[in-house]
Write a protein that holds these residues in place. Structure first.
Motif, mmCIF file in Angstrom:
data_model
loop_
_atom_site.group_PDB
_atom_site.id
_atom_site.type_symbol
_atom_site.label_atom_id
_atom_site.label_comp_id
_atom_site.label_asym_id
_atom_site.label_seq_id
_atom_site.Cartn_x
_atom_site.Cartn_y
_atom_site.Cartn_z
ATOM 1 N N GLN A 131 0.822 -1.201 0.000
ATOM 2 C CA GLN A 131 0.000 0.000 0.000
ATOM 3 C C GLN A 131 0.861 1.257 0.000
ATOM 4 N N TYR A 160 1.163 3.956 -3.074
ATOM 5 C CA TYR A 160 0.840 5.359 -2.772
ATOM 6 C C TYR A 160 1.751 6.292 -3.568
ATOM 7 N N GLY A 205 1.803 4.915 -7.736
ATOM 8 C CA GLY A 205 0.555 5.208 -8.448
ATOM 9 C C GLY A 205 0.454 6.663 -8.846
ATOM 10 N N GLN A 228 -15.824 5.023 -17.563
ATOM 11 C CA GLN A 228 -14.648 4.391 -16.962
ATOM 12 C C GLN A 228 -14.309 3.082 -17.660
ATOM 13 N N VAL A 235 -8.312 -6.965 -4.499
ATOM 14 C CA VAL A 235 -7.717 -5.617 -4.496
ATOM 15 C C VAL A 235 -6.192 -5.722 -4.446
ATOM 16 N N ILE A 268 -7.831 6.794 -13.978
ATOM 17 C CA ILE A 268 -6.824 6.221 -13.077
ATOM 18 C C ILE A 268 -6.428 7.238 -12.017
ATOM 19 N N GLN A 316 -8.257 9.352 -10.513
ATOM 20 C CA GLN A 316 -9.221 9.390 -9.422
ATOM 21 C C GLN A 316 -8.861 8.385 -8.333
ATOM 22 N N ARG A 317 -8.224 7.286 -8.723
ATOM 23 C CA ARG A 317 -7.872 6.244 -7.761
ATOM 24 C C ARG A 317 -6.500 6.483 -7.147
ATOM 25 N N SER A 318 -5.616 7.144 -7.876
ATOM 26 C CA SER A 318 -4.235 7.291 -7.426
ATOM 27 C C SER A 318 -3.946 8.636 -6.766
ATOM 28 N N THR A 350 -5.054 10.937 -4.295
ATOM 29 C CA THR A 350 -5.995 10.924 -3.176
ATOM 30 C C THR A 350 -5.799 12.071 -2.192
ATOM 31 N N THR A 371 0.061 13.103 -3.140
ATOM 32 C CA THR A 371 0.049 12.343 -4.396
ATOM 33 C C THR A 371 -0.112 13.267 -5.598
#
Length: 409
Positions: A137, A141, A144, A184, A276, A359, A361-363, A365, A369
Motif C-alpha cells: 500500500q 501510494y 501510483g 470508466q 484488491v 486512473i 481518481q484512484r491514485s 488521493t 500524491t
C-alpha cells in the motif's frame, strides 16, 4: 537494451514491402534480438500500465531508435484497440511482427510478458506464505501517483503528434476521452465508428460518393509439482481466463471489473481484499496490467495455476494479433485504410487521455500524491533522457516514507 541509433516509438514501415508486393519483409535497421532485448527491458522496468507502455514503445521505437515507422505504429495501435485482449501486449506482438513476422511476434510477446510474470509469481508465493504484503500500500501510494504524471505526459505527446490541427480528429478525440471518463471503460464500438467516420469522410467508397453521402458515422521445488494438482480447478482457471482474454476489449485495465465478477462473485476463488491486492500487485510491478491474472492464478492453484491463467489470457490476444496482421500489412497503405486507422487512432488517444482522469481518481488521493504526479511530469519534461525507472523508484521510496505520515495508524 539500447540498440543502434535511438529515435522514438516508430516501426520501420518505410522499409517494409509495399501493399501490393511480396509479404517478405525488407531489411530492417535492427536485429530481432535487439527488439527482444528491448521488450525484455520494457517488461522489467515498464511501470504505468497499458497507457504508459504504449507511450514508451512510441517514444523508444518510433521517435528515438526509428526501428518502427509512424504508420506501422499507428496500424499496430489500431489493431490492438480493435481486437479483444490487453492493449500493450498486442501492440508489442504486432511490432515484433512488422519485420520478423511470426517468429518476431512470438519472441517479442514472450519477452514482454515473461519478466512481469516471474515477478507476480514471486509476489504470489510471498503473499500466500505471509498472508499479505503490508508495504504494498505504501509503495503504490507513491508509484501510483508518479505513474499518473508519466501517463499524462505520454498522452500529451501522442495527442500533439497524431491529432495535429485536424478538426474531425479533435472531435473524435474529445468524444472518446469524455466517454472514457464517464463510463470508466473503453468502448470498442466507438473506435470502430470513428474509423468508419474518417474513412467515409476522407476516402468514401464509390457507392457512398454516388449516393451523395459524405461523413456517415457509424518451497521452490514444490511450485512445479504436478502430483497434488486439482485438475478440475486448473481446467476451470484455463477456461475462464481464456474467455476473459477473448472477450474483453480495450486496455488491461478494462479486464479488472470483468475479472472481479468472475473471480470473486461467480467462483469465489478470492476475497474482495485478495482481489484488491492482486490488482495492486499488477500496478506496482512493470509490464502489462493483465499480468495480474498470473497472481490470481497462483493464489487459486499455485505455480501451475499462474502458468495456466497467464497462458490462457495471452494466447487469444496473440492469435487476434498475428492472424489479421498480414492483412493490415498488405492493405494498410490504401487511402480508405489510412483514413480508418486515423479515426481509430484519434479515438484510441482520446480513450488514453480519458484513462488518465479515470486512473487519477484512484491514485491522486491527497495533496502529496497530486504533488508527486505533477513533479513526475515536470521532471520528465525537463530531463528528457532521465530513465522512468529511476523516477518510479524514487516515487516508491517516497511512498514508503510519506504514506505512514499521511495515514497514521
Amino acid at each position: 537494451m539500447h540498440g543502434p541509433s535511438a529515435p522514438r516509438w516508430e516501426f520501420n514501415l518505410s522499409s517494409t514491402p509495399s501493399p501490393s508486393t511480396s509479404t517478405a519483409p525488407s531489411s530492417p535497421g535492427y536485429a530481432l534480438w535487439h527488439l527482444v532485448r528491448y521488450m525484455l527491458g520494457l517488461g522489467t522496468w515498464g511501470f504505468g500500465g497499458p497507457v504508459a507502455l504504449v507511450g514508451y514503445m512510441y517514444r523508444d521505437l518510433v521517435e528515438q531508435r526509428h526501428w518502427i515507422s509512424e504508420s506501422d505504429y499507428k496500424e499496430g495501435l489500431a489493431l490492438a484497440q480493435l481486437m479483444p485482449g490487453p492493449l500493450a501486449a498486442q501492440l508489442a506482438i504486432y511490432l515484433g511482427y512488422v519485420h520478423y513476422r511470426i517468429l518476431g511476434a512470438t519472441l517479442v510477446g514472450l519477452a514482454f510478458v515473461l519478466p512481469s510474470f516471474c515477478m507476480v509469481v514471486a509476489l504470489g508465493a510471498a503473499y500466500a506464505a505471509f498472508g499479505g504484503i503490508g508495504w504494498m500500500q505504501s509503495v503504490f501510494y507513491g508509484v501510483g501517483a508518479s505513474v499518473i504524471g508519466i501517463i499524462a505526459l505520454s498522452a500529451y505527446k501522442l495527442t500533439t503528434k497524431n491529432i495535429g490541427r485536424d478538426r474531425l480528429l479533435w472531435v473524435i478525440f474529445l468524444v472518446s476521452a469524455t466517454v472514457t471518463v464517464l463510463t470508466q471503460s473503453e468502448v470498442v464500438w466507438l473506435f470502430l465508428g470513428a474509423g468508419v467516420l474518417v474513412w467515409f469522410w476522407r476516402a468514401p467508397p464509390a457507392w457512398v460518393r454516388h449516393g451523395g453521402v459524405r461523413g456517415m458515422a457509424a518451497p521452490l521445488w514444490a511450485f512445479f509439482t504436478l502430483e497434488t494438482l486439482d485438475w478440475h480447478r486448473l481446467a476451470q482457471v484455463g477456461t475462464y481466463f481464456a474467455y476473459a482474454g477473448s472477450f474483453v476489449f480495450g486496455s488491461g485495465l478494462a479486464i479488472v471489473p470483468f475479472l472481479y465478477s468472475g473471480v470473486v462473485k461467480e467462483y469465489g476463488w478470492l476475497t474482495d481484499r485478495q482481489f484488491v491486492d492482486a490488482v495492486a500487485v499488477a500496478m506496482i510491478t512493470p509490464g502489462p496490467v493483465v499480468i495480474t491474472t498470473g497472481f490470481i492464478g497462483y493464489l487459486v492453484s499455485g505455480f501451475w495455476g499462474a502458468v495456466v491463467a497467464a497462458l490462457a489470457t495471452f494466447l487469444p490476444c496473440y492469435l487476434f494479433t498475428v492472424i489479421p496482421a498480414p492483412y493490415f500489412k498488405k492493405y494498410g497503405k490504401r487511402p480508405a485504410i489510412i483514413a480508418f486507422v486515423d479515426g481509430v487512432t484519434a479515438a484510441a488517444i482520446g480513450a488514453i487521455t480519458g484513462a488518465v482522469a479515470v486512473i487519477g481518481q484512484r491514485s491522486i488521493t491527497d495533496g502529496v500524491t497530486a504533488l508527486l504526479a505533477v513533479a513526475t511530469a515536470a521532471v520528465l519534461w525537463k530531463f528528457k533522457k532521465l530513465p522512468e525507472p529511476v523516477v518510479v523508484l524514487a516515487a516508491a521510496l517516497a511512498g514508503l516514507l510519506l504514506y505512514p505520515l499521511a495515514h497514521p495508524a
